[in-house]
Design a protein around this motif. Structure first.
Motif, PDB file in Angstrom:
ATOM      1  N   SER A   1      10.066 -30.917 -76.557  1.00  0.00           N
ATOM      2  CA  SER A   1      10.360 -30.450 -75.043  1.00  0.00           C
ATOM      3  C   SER A   1       9.134 -29.846 -74.322  1.00  0.00           C
ATOM      4  O   SER A   1       9.079 -30.191 -73.229  1.00  0.00           O
ATOM      5  CB  SER A   1      11.251 -29.366 -75.314  1.00  0.00           C
ATOM      6  OG  SER A   1      10.751 -28.166 -75.947  1.00  0.00           O
ATOM      7  N   ALA A   2       7.921 -29.255 -74.928  1.00  0.00           N
ATOM      8  CA  ALA A   2       6.977 -28.950 -74.178  1.00  0.00           C
ATOM      9  C   ALA A   2       6.071 -30.082 -73.945  1.00  0.00           C
ATOM     10  O   ALA A   2       5.757 -29.814 -72.689  1.00  0.00           O
ATOM     11  CB  ALA A   2       5.974 -27.813 -75.446  1.00  0.00           C
ATOM     12  N   GLY A   3       5.867 -30.983 -74.804  1.00  0.00           N
ATOM     13  CA  GLY A   3       5.064 -32.345 -74.153  1.00  0.00           C
ATOM     14  C   GLY A   3       5.911 -32.669 -72.958  1.00  0.00           C
ATOM     15  O   GLY A   3       5.036 -33.372 -72.095  1.00  0.00           O
ATOM     16  N   THR A   4       6.984 -32.953 -72.968  1.00  0.00           N
ATOM     17  CA  THR A   4       7.969 -33.791 -71.943  1.00  0.00           C
ATOM     18  C   THR A   4       7.809 -32.840 -70.781  1.00  0.00           C
ATOM     19  O   THR A   4       7.678 -33.536 -69.671  1.00  0.00           O
ATOM     20  CB  THR A   4       9.390 -33.824 -72.600  1.00  0.00           C
ATOM     21  OG1 THR A   4       9.314 -34.573 -73.699  1.00  0.00           O
ATOM     22  CG2 THR A   4      10.331 -34.356 -71.500  1.00  0.00           C
ATOM     23  N   LYS A   5       7.893 -31.691 -70.919  1.00  0.00           N
ATOM     24  CA  LYS A   5       7.753 -30.833 -69.598  1.00  0.00           C
ATOM     25  C   LYS A   5       6.469 -30.874 -69.130  1.00  0.00           C
ATOM     26  O   LYS A   5       6.456 -31.086 -67.821  1.00  0.00           O
ATOM     27  CB  LYS A   5       8.393 -29.464 -70.192  1.00  0.00           C
ATOM     28  CG  LYS A   5       8.023 -28.300 -68.889  1.00  0.00           C
ATOM     29  CD  LYS A   5       8.422 -26.595 -69.117  1.00  0.00           C
ATOM     30  CE  LYS A   5       8.343 -25.979 -67.942  1.00  0.00           C
ATOM     31  NZ  LYS A   5       7.523 -26.274 -66.767  1.00  0.00           N
ATOM     32  N   ALA A   6       5.471 -30.924 -69.950  1.00  0.00           N
ATOM     33  CA  ALA A   6       4.075 -30.854 -69.339  1.00  0.00           C
ATOM     34  C   ALA A   6       3.807 -32.316 -68.834  1.00  0.00           C
ATOM     35  O   ALA A   6       3.067 -32.496 -67.516  1.00  0.00           O
ATOM     36  CB  ALA A   6       2.989 -30.872 -70.401  1.00  0.00           C
TER      37      ALA A   6
ATOM     38  N   CYS B   1       6.109 -34.161 -67.065  1.00  0.00           N
ATOM     39  CA  CYS B   1       6.713 -34.183 -65.689  1.00  0.00           C
ATOM     40  C   CYS B   1       6.051 -33.021 -64.809  1.00  0.00           C
ATOM     41  O   CYS B   1       6.024 -33.720 -63.627  1.00  0.00           O
ATOM     42  CB  CYS B   1       8.191 -33.818 -66.073  1.00  0.00           C
ATOM     43  SG  CYS B   1       9.154 -34.983 -67.149  1.00  0.00           S
ATOM     44  N   ASP B   2       5.798 -32.211 -65.290  1.00  0.00           N
ATOM     45  CA  ASP B   2       4.854 -31.327 -64.409  1.00  0.00           C
ATOM     46  C   ASP B   2       3.592 -31.888 -63.743  1.00  0.00           C
ATOM     47  O   ASP B   2       3.418 -31.403 -62.436  1.00  0.00           O
ATOM     48  CB  ASP B   2       4.696 -30.125 -65.117  1.00  0.00           C
ATOM     49  CG  ASP B   2       5.776 -29.027 -65.669  1.00  0.00           C
ATOM     50  OD1 ASP B   2       6.935 -29.363 -64.970  1.00  0.00           O
ATOM     51  OD2 ASP B   2       5.711 -27.974 -66.427  1.00  0.00           O
ATOM     52  N   ARG B   3       3.057 -32.705 -64.586  1.00  0.00           N
ATOM     53  CA  ARG B   3       1.918 -33.466 -64.025  1.00  0.00           C
ATOM     54  C   ARG B   3       2.233 -34.126 -62.557  1.00  0.00           C
ATOM     55  O   ARG B   3       1.330 -33.944 -61.832  1.00  0.00           O
ATOM     56  CB  ARG B   3       1.482 -34.610 -65.061  1.00  0.00           C
ATOM     57  CG  ARG B   3       0.713 -35.393 -64.601  1.00  0.00           C
ATOM     58  CD  ARG B   3       0.300 -36.647 -65.735  1.00  0.00           C
ATOM     59  NE  ARG B   3      -0.688 -37.537 -65.117  1.00  0.00           N
ATOM     60  CZ  ARG B   3      -0.870 -38.665 -65.533  1.00  0.00           C
ATOM     61  NH1 ARG B   3      -0.442 -38.890 -67.206  1.00  0.00           N
ATOM     62  NH2 ARG B   3      -1.789 -39.597 -65.179  1.00  0.00           N
ATOM     63  N   PHE B   4       3.487 -34.728 -62.742  1.00  0.00           N
ATOM     64  CA  PHE B   4       3.751 -35.630 -61.272  1.00  0.00           C
ATOM     65  C   PHE B   4       3.984 -34.764 -60.511  1.00  0.00           C
ATOM     66  O   PHE B   4       3.795 -35.110 -59.271  1.00  0.00           O
ATOM     67  CB  PHE B   4       4.566 -36.679 -61.957  1.00  0.00           C
ATOM     68  CG  PHE B   4       4.335 -37.692 -62.754  1.00  0.00           C
ATOM     69  CD1 PHE B   4       3.323 -38.700 -62.500  1.00  0.00           C
ATOM     70  CD2 PHE B   4       4.935 -37.550 -64.272  1.00  0.00           C
ATOM     71  CE1 PHE B   4       2.870 -39.479 -63.338  1.00  0.00           C
ATOM     72  CE2 PHE B   4       4.386 -38.383 -65.053  1.00  0.00           C
ATOM     73  CZ  PHE B   4       3.406 -39.411 -64.451  1.00  0.00           C
ATOM     74  N   GLU B   5       4.875 -33.531 -60.633  1.00  0.00           N
ATOM     75  CA  GLU B   5       5.198 -32.489 -59.588  1.00  0.00           C
ATOM     76  C   GLU B   5       3.837 -32.040 -58.993  1.00  0.00           C
ATOM     77  O   GLU B   5       3.806 -31.793 -57.766  1.00  0.00           O
ATOM     78  CB  GLU B   5       6.338 -31.413 -60.123  1.00  0.00           C
ATOM     79  CG  GLU B   5       7.388 -31.929 -60.437  1.00  0.00           C
ATOM     80  CD  GLU B   5       8.588 -30.887 -60.465  1.00  0.00           C
ATOM     81  OE1 GLU B   5       8.251 -29.753 -60.189  1.00  0.00           O
ATOM     82  OE2 GLU B   5       9.437 -31.044 -60.972  1.00  0.00           O
ATOM     83  N   GLN B   6       2.907 -31.768 -59.791  1.00  0.00           N
ATOM     84  CA  GLN B   6       1.500 -31.344 -59.465  1.00  0.00           C
ATOM     85  C   GLN B   6       0.772 -32.366 -58.448  1.00  0.00           C
ATOM     86  O   GLN B   6       0.307 -31.781 -57.503  1.00  0.00           O
ATOM     87  CB  GLN B   6       0.677 -30.870 -60.533  1.00  0.00           C
ATOM     88  CG  GLN B   6      -0.470 -30.509 -60.132  1.00  0.00           C
ATOM     89  CD  GLN B   6      -0.649 -29.055 -59.217  1.00  0.00           C
ATOM     90  OE1 GLN B   6       0.373 -28.177 -59.349  1.00  0.00           O
ATOM     91  NE2 GLN B   6      -1.636 -28.769 -58.769  1.00  0.00           N
ATOM     92  N   GLN B   7       0.950 -33.563 -59.043  1.00  0.00           N
ATOM     93  CA  GLN B   7       0.311 -34.785 -58.347  1.00  0.00           C
ATOM     94  C   GLN B   7       0.906 -34.756 -56.602  1.00  0.00           C
ATOM     95  O   GLN B   7       0.042 -35.144 -55.966  1.00  0.00           O
ATOM     96  CB  GLN B   7       0.438 -35.887 -59.132  1.00  0.00           C
ATOM     97  CG  GLN B   7       0.067 -36.998 -58.302  1.00  0.00           C
ATOM     98  CD  GLN B   7       0.253 -38.318 -59.112  1.00  0.00           C
ATOM     99  OE1 GLN B   7       0.241 -38.348 -60.497  1.00  0.00           O
ATOM    100  NE2 GLN B   7       0.586 -39.509 -58.539  1.00  0.00           N
TER     101      GLN B   7
END
Length: 89
Positions: free
Chosen positions: A37-42, A44-50
């Motif tokens: 879950s932590a890796g999956t969240k990171a 997905c968060d990468r694309f939101e930040q992008q």
């Protein structure tokens, strides 16, 4: 009395042992989703930040854009894979 000399492993032996260890680890993991879950969240968060580095967009819009950014990323990876396979022929 001197210690027996350890025999070093070849790269292929190290890879095999690492693969065995990984499979054993996953075999003993009761909750795969929790473990990743932590890796999956990171990821997905990468694309939101992008798509919204200032976090000014509404959540729904940001998530929709992030979904498109993630799909574009995956399609680009697939294209690179196709090109690499073509070069091998």
């Amino acid at each position: 009395m001197s210690e027996p000399r350890k025999q070093s492993m070849s790269a292929s032996q190290r890879r095999r042992r690492a693969r065995i260890a990984a499979h054993v680890s996953w075999a003993n993991t009761p909750d795969r989703r929790k473990r990743t879950s932590a890796g999956t969240k990171a990821f997905c968060d990468r694309f939101e930040q992008q798509v919204d580095p200032q976090r000014v967009l509404p959540d729904a819009v940001r998530q929709q854009r992030a979904t498109h950014a993630r799909k574009a990323y995956m399609l680009a990876l697939a294209e690179k894979s196709v090109q690499a396979r073509r070069r091998k022929k």
